[in-house]
Scaffold this motif. Structure first.
Motif, PDB file in Angstrom:
ATOM      1  N   ILE A  16      -6.643  -9.556  -1.922  1.00  0.00           N
ATOM      2  CA  ILE A  16      -5.276  -9.653  -2.414  1.00  0.00           C
ATOM      3  C   ILE A  16      -4.604  -9.452  -1.022  1.00  0.00           C
ATOM      4  CG2 ILE A  16      -4.779  -7.089  -2.707  1.00  0.00           C
ATOM      5  CD1 ILE A  16      -2.924  -8.226  -4.874  1.00  0.00           C
ATOM      6  N   GLN A  17      -3.492 -10.246  -0.654  1.00  0.00           N
ATOM      7  CA  GLN A  17      -2.438  -9.964   0.142  1.00  0.00           C
ATOM      8  C   GLN A  17      -1.664  -8.810   0.309  1.00  0.00           C
ATOM      9  OE1 GLN A  17       0.420 -13.662   0.173  1.00  0.00           O
ATOM     10  NE2 GLN A  17       1.224 -12.742   2.253  1.00  0.00           N
ATOM     11  N   GLN A  18      -1.653  -8.355   1.890  1.00  0.00           N
ATOM     12  CA  GLN A  18      -0.765  -7.044   2.032  1.00  0.00           C
ATOM     13  C   GLN A  18       0.514  -7.485   2.221  1.00  0.00           C
ATOM     14  OE1 GLN A  18      -2.604  -3.974   1.533  1.00  0.00           O
ATOM     15  NE2 GLN A  18      -4.216  -5.325   0.772  1.00  0.00           N
ATOM     16  N   ALA A  19       1.543  -6.663   1.709  1.00  0.00           N
ATOM     17  CA  ALA A  19       2.866  -7.071   2.048  1.00  0.00           C
ATOM     18  C   ALA A  19       3.712  -5.950   1.635  1.00  0.00           C
ATOM     19  CB  ALA A  19       3.538  -8.411   1.118  1.00  0.00           C
ATOM     20  N   SER A  20       5.157  -5.991   2.213  1.00  0.00           N
ATOM     21  CA  SER A  20       5.930  -4.914   1.948  1.00  0.00           C
ATOM     22  C   SER A  20       7.002  -5.419   1.048  1.00  0.00           C
ATOM     23  CB  SER A  20       6.467  -4.550   3.533  1.00  0.00           C
ATOM     24  OG  SER A  20       7.706  -3.646   2.945  1.00  0.00           O
ATOM     25  N   HIS A  21       7.106  -4.559  -0.231  1.00  0.00           N
ATOM     26  CA  HIS A  21       7.980  -5.233  -1.251  1.00  0.00           C
ATOM     27  C   HIS A  21       9.309  -4.463  -1.011  1.00  0.00           C
ATOM     28  CE1 HIS A  21       3.999  -5.653  -3.777  1.00  0.00           C
ATOM     29  NE2 HIS A  21       4.332  -6.563  -2.620  1.00  0.00           N
ATOM     30  N   THR A  22      10.059  -4.897  -0.091  1.00  0.00           N
ATOM     31  CA  THR A  22      11.261  -4.389   0.260  1.00  0.00           C
ATOM     32  C   THR A  22      12.627  -5.052  -0.455  1.00  0.00           C
ATOM     33  OG1 THR A  22      11.408  -5.468   2.175  1.00  0.00           O
ATOM     34  CG2 THR A  22      10.502  -3.310   2.474  1.00  0.00           C
ATOM     35  N   SER A  23      12.399  -6.269  -0.612  1.00  0.00           N
ATOM     36  CA  SER A  23      13.547  -6.889  -1.062  1.00  0.00           C
ATOM     37  C   SER A  23      13.133  -7.375  -2.608  1.00  0.00           C
ATOM     38  CB  SER A  23      13.688  -8.375  -0.277  1.00  0.00           C
ATOM     39  OG  SER A  23      14.604  -9.129  -0.857  1.00  0.00           O
ATOM     40  N   THR A  67       0.794  -1.411   0.064  1.00  0.00           N
ATOM     41  CA  THR A  67       0.162   0.037   0.002  1.00  0.00           C
ATOM     42  C   THR A  67       0.851   1.281  -0.001  1.00  0.00           C
ATOM     43  OG1 THR A  67      -0.179  -0.014   2.429  1.00  0.00           O
ATOM     44  CG2 THR A  67      -1.944  -1.369   1.218  1.00  0.00           C
ATOM     45  N   GLU A  68       1.978   1.248   0.339  1.00  0.00           N
ATOM     46  CA  GLU A  68       2.831   2.448   0.606  1.00  0.00           C
ATOM     47  C   GLU A  68       3.637   2.561  -0.834  1.00  0.00           C
ATOM     48  OE1 GLU A  68       5.410   2.208   3.987  1.00  0.00           O
ATOM     49  OE2 GLU A  68       3.910   2.174   5.486  1.00  0.00           O
ATOM     50  N   ALA A  69       4.310   1.475  -1.293  1.00  0.00           N
ATOM     51  CA  ALA A  69       4.762   1.709  -2.689  1.00  0.00           C
ATOM     52  C   ALA A  69       4.220   1.789  -3.636  1.00  0.00           C
ATOM     53  CB  ALA A  69       5.839   0.455  -2.961  1.00  0.00           C
ATOM     54  N   THR A  93       2.648  -0.849  -5.214  1.00  0.00           N
ATOM     55  CA  THR A  93       2.963  -1.852  -6.254  1.00  0.00           C
ATOM     56  C   THR A  93       2.239  -3.173  -5.989  1.00  0.00           C
ATOM     57  OG1 THR A  93       4.809  -2.503  -4.707  1.00  0.00           O
ATOM     58  CG2 THR A  93       5.209  -0.709  -6.470  1.00  0.00           C
ATOM     59  N   ILE A  94       2.102  -3.811  -7.184  1.00  0.00           N
ATOM     60  CA  ILE A  94       1.556  -5.333  -6.772  1.00  0.00           C
ATOM     61  C   ILE A  94       2.501  -6.250  -7.352  1.00  0.00           C
ATOM     62  CG2 ILE A  94      -0.164  -7.171  -7.776  1.00  0.00           C
ATOM     63  CD1 ILE A  94      -2.220  -5.079  -7.475  1.00  0.00           C
ATOM     64  N   ARG A  95       2.992  -7.394  -6.596  1.00  0.00           N
ATOM     65  CA  ARG A  95       4.134  -8.264  -7.107  1.00  0.00           C
ATOM     66  C   ARG A  95       3.115  -9.623  -7.214  1.00  0.00           C
ATOM     67  NH1 ARG A  95       9.850  -7.456  -4.187  1.00  0.00           N
ATOM     68  NH2 ARG A  95      10.303  -5.449  -4.989  1.00  0.00           N
ATOM     69  N   ILE A  96       3.587 -10.129  -8.423  1.00  0.00           N
ATOM     70  CA  ILE A  96       2.971 -11.523  -8.809  1.00  0.00           C
ATOM     71  C   ILE A  96       4.076 -12.642  -9.121  1.00  0.00           C
ATOM     72  CG2 ILE A  96       1.566 -12.628 -10.457  1.00  0.00           C
ATOM     73  CD1 ILE A  96       0.040 -10.306 -10.856  1.00  0.00           C
ATOM     74  N   ARG A  97       3.866 -13.805  -8.332  1.00  0.00           N
ATOM     75  CA  ARG A  97       5.106 -14.675  -8.562  1.00  0.00           C
ATOM     76  C   ARG A  97       4.197 -16.019  -9.376  1.00  0.00           C
ATOM     77  NH1 ARG A  97       6.817 -17.811  -5.114  1.00  0.00           N
ATOM     78  NH2 ARG A  97       5.564 -17.512  -3.402  1.00  0.00           N
ATOM     79  N   LEU A  98       4.776 -16.464 -10.634  1.00  0.00           N
ATOM     80  CA  LEU A  98       4.069 -17.363 -11.310  1.00  0.00           C
ATOM     81  C   LEU A  98       5.197 -18.235 -12.090  1.00  0.00           C
ATOM     82  CD1 LEU A  98       4.244 -16.479 -14.771  1.00  0.00           C
ATOM     83  CD2 LEU A  98       2.418 -14.703 -13.784  1.00  0.00           C
ATOM     84  N   SER A  99       4.641 -19.426 -12.433  1.00  0.00           N
ATOM     85  CA  SER A  99       5.391 -20.328 -13.488  1.00  0.00           C
ATOM     86  C   SER A  99       5.048 -20.717 -14.547  1.00  0.00           C
ATOM     87  CB  SER A  99       5.752 -21.560 -12.469  1.00  0.00           C
ATOM     88  OG  SER A  99       4.681 -22.319 -12.021  1.00  0.00           O
ATOM     89  N   LEU A 100       5.657 -20.654 -15.540  1.00  0.00           N
ATOM     90  CA  LEU A 100       5.310 -21.208 -16.932  1.00  0.00           C
ATOM     91  C   LEU A 100       5.767 -22.671 -17.260  1.00  0.00           C
ATOM     92  CD1 LEU A 100       4.941 -17.690 -18.633  1.00  0.00           C
ATOM     93  CD2 LEU A 100       3.012 -19.504 -18.969  1.00  0.00           C
ATOM     94  N   ASP A 101       4.937 -23.722 -17.833  1.00  0.00           N
ATOM     95  CA  ASP A 101       5.469 -24.653 -18.170  1.00  0.00           C
ATOM     96  C   ASP A 101       5.113 -24.837 -19.684  1.00  0.00           C
ATOM     97  OD1 ASP A 101       6.032 -25.688 -15.520  1.00  0.00           O
ATOM     98  OD2 ASP A 101       4.060 -26.753 -15.326  1.00  0.00           O
ATOM     99  N   GLU A 102       6.397 -24.741 -20.369  1.00  0.00           N
ATOM    100  CA  GLU A 102       6.432 -24.241 -21.971  1.00  0.00           C
ATOM    101  C   GLU A 102       5.866 -25.617 -22.426  1.00  0.00           C
ATOM    102  OE1 GLU A 102       9.379 -22.280 -23.455  1.00  0.00           O
ATOM    103  OE2 GLU A 102       9.175 -20.581 -22.138  1.00  0.00           O
TER     104      GLU A 102
END
Length: 279
Positions: free
Chosen positions: A167-174, A70-72, A74-83
């Protein structure tokens, strides 16, 4: 005197029905027109976590996590694609708001390794409501900006959805690569543990079923001396069927036990990998 009392009772009854009628009219008007004053809340629209989604080109995509800072903003999304084998398409990511589906915004790829991605959506307001991350499959010679609307639609593989309410709230510092790699290893470890538990339960259930067949077969064999010749022939056929069924279950059990061993080995390797990344 009685006439005045009767008149007062009549007036009171009339007043009661008048008040009751006004109450129903007001209630009807309020609930009947409430939609003009209170907007109906839209249903939650979000892509399930850790559920493989089949794409039009034969690939699968799995959403592992999504979070909002909420401060930055930004939304971060982690996903994987099986080609799919032989697929040479490049993947391009864009996102849109529900309110403006025709205004696509760029997505920053923070991590791209072994078909695993960490995406970051910048400048996302706190009232974004709902949004969709679009995944396009493009040839090396193609550019998303030069495609016609029809070509753009044909190259769209799928959309992943996020909802402000869930959506989950988190701090995107790293943002270092080791942190992202560790998160994917943790996901794979958790998934392996789930598969291992299911496989172990299947092995135990198979063993119990074989034991029941052995008991049934033994009981039928013990009864044979006390049966007539015709009954013995019928019972021996039943014993033979039980033996054949047991052989089939034994082969299935061997395959299940092999899968358990493979999952245990994978589990151990992932734990070692996770310890290495935590040093």
């Amino acid at each position: 005197m009685r006439r005045q009392t009767r008149r007062r009772l009549t007036q009171n009854v009339s007043r009661f029905y008048l008040v009751l009628g006004v109450f129903f009219v007001v209630g009807f008007l309020f609930f009947g027109t409430s939609s003009f004053f209170f907007a109906e809340e839209a249903p939650v629209n979000e892509t399930p976590i850790n559920e493989a989604i089949r794409l039009s080109n034969g690939e699968t995509v799995t959403l592992h996590a999504s979070s909002y800072d909420t401060e930055a903003k930004t939304i971060r999304i982690r996903l994987s694609l099986d080609e799919a084998p032989g697929n040479t398409n490049d993947h391009l990511f864009r996102y849109v708001y529900k309110a403006r589906p025709d205004s696509e915004k760029e997505v920053m790829v923070l991590y791209d390794r072994n078909d695993q991605y960490v995406l970051e959506l910048k400048d996302v307001p706190s009232d974004f409501d709902q949004l969709a991350v679009r995944i396009y499959g493009l040839d090396e010679s193609q550019s998303i900006d030069t495609l016609t609307s029809e070509e753009r639609e044909n190259s769209l593989l799928t959309s992943l959805y996020a909802d402000r309410r869930t959506i989950q709230q988190a701090s995107h510092t790293s943002s270092d690569e080791t942190t992202f790699t560790r998160l994917f290893v943790e996901d794979e470890l958790a998934e392996t543990e789930r598969h291992l538990e299911t496989a172990q339960q299947s092995v135990e259930a198979q063993r119990q079923q074989i034991e029941r067949l052995d008991r049934d077969k033994e009981e039928l064999e013990d009864e044979l001396p006390y049966l007539s010749l015709d009954e013995q022939v019928e019972q021996e056929n039943e014993i033979f069927d039980l033996g054949r069924k047991r052989d089939e279950l034994t082969l299935e059990l061997e395959k299940l036990e092999q899968s358990v061993v493979a999952l245990e080995e994978k589990h151990d390797k992932l734990r070692v990998r996770l310890r290495e990344l935590s040093i």
